[in-house]
Write an enzyme that holds these catalytic residues in place. Structure first.
Site, short mmCIF file in Angstrom:
data_model
loop_
_atom_site.label_atom_id
_atom_site.label_comp_id
_atom_site.label_asym_id
_atom_site.label_seq_id
_atom_site.Cartn_x
_atom_site.Cartn_y
_atom_site.Cartn_z
N GLU A 160 0.83 -1.22 0.00
CA GLU A 160 0.00 0.00 0.00
C GLU A 160 0.86 1.26 0.00
OE1 GLU A 160 -3.29 0.54 -0.23
OE2 GLU A 160 -3.79 -1.58 -0.38
N ASN A 189 0.95 3.81 -3.07
CA ASN A 189 0.53 5.20 -2.88
C ASN A 189 1.57 6.17 -3.41
OD1 ASN A 189 -1.94 4.66 -1.73
ND2 ASN A 189 -1.34 5.17 0.35
N ARG A 230 -10.09 3.36 -7.38
CA ARG A 230 -9.32 3.20 -6.13
C ARG A 230 -10.31 3.20 -4.98
NH1 ARG A 230 -4.47 1.39 -7.43
NH2 ARG A 230 -3.88 2.33 -9.38
#
Length: 144
Positions: A46, A50, A105
């Site tokens: 993650e 990101n 997303r």
């Protein structure tokens, strides 16, 4: 056990799995449980994703720096980019909030990272980048 590592790699989606493999190798001497491994892989995935998608908007040249340290059974990981930064961290941490809704997303990344961490923080300056720091204490395993 005390150890540390520092890694820098291009902000390309192919490097997300590389970052996961590196952190798995780094924590291997702790003999983590499958749940602990899954949680750490998820947080790193993650965090790196990101940086690629939001920090560098998936089309800019940029670097991601990942550092990790082990003190005893406590892992501390820092993932840093020098991308666009986050204007409002508290808003970005809200479940289902996303700036990339057209890309489907989910907006759950920060919530997931925080729930799998013992300590989680985000620091960001618009135009200068974002730094994620998380810590996780690994359970001690009984010797047979």
């Amino acid at each position: 056990m005390n150890n540390e590592m520092h890694l820098q790699f291009p902000a390309k989606s192919i490097n997300e799995s590389f970052a996961r493999l590196v952190i798995m190798g780094f924590i291997a001497p702790l003999d983590p449980s499958s749940q602990e491994m899954t949680e750490i892989k998820t947080i790193v995935s993650e965090g790196v994703t990101n940086a690629i998608i939001h920090g560098y908007e998936d089309n800019e040249e940029g670097l991601i720096t990942m550092s990790a340290s082990l003190v005893g059974r406590r892992l501390k990981v820092t993932i840093k980019d020098s991308g666009r930064g986050i204007d409002n961290i508290e808003l970005a941490k809200q479940p289902l909030y996303t700036t990339k809704s057209e890309e489907e997303r989910s907006g759950l990344g920060f919530m997931i990272m925080e729930s799998f961490s013992d300590h989680f923080e985000v620091q960001s300056t618009p135009g200068l980048g974002t730094t994620l720091v998380f810590e996780k204490e690994f359970a001690a395993h009984e010797q047979s």
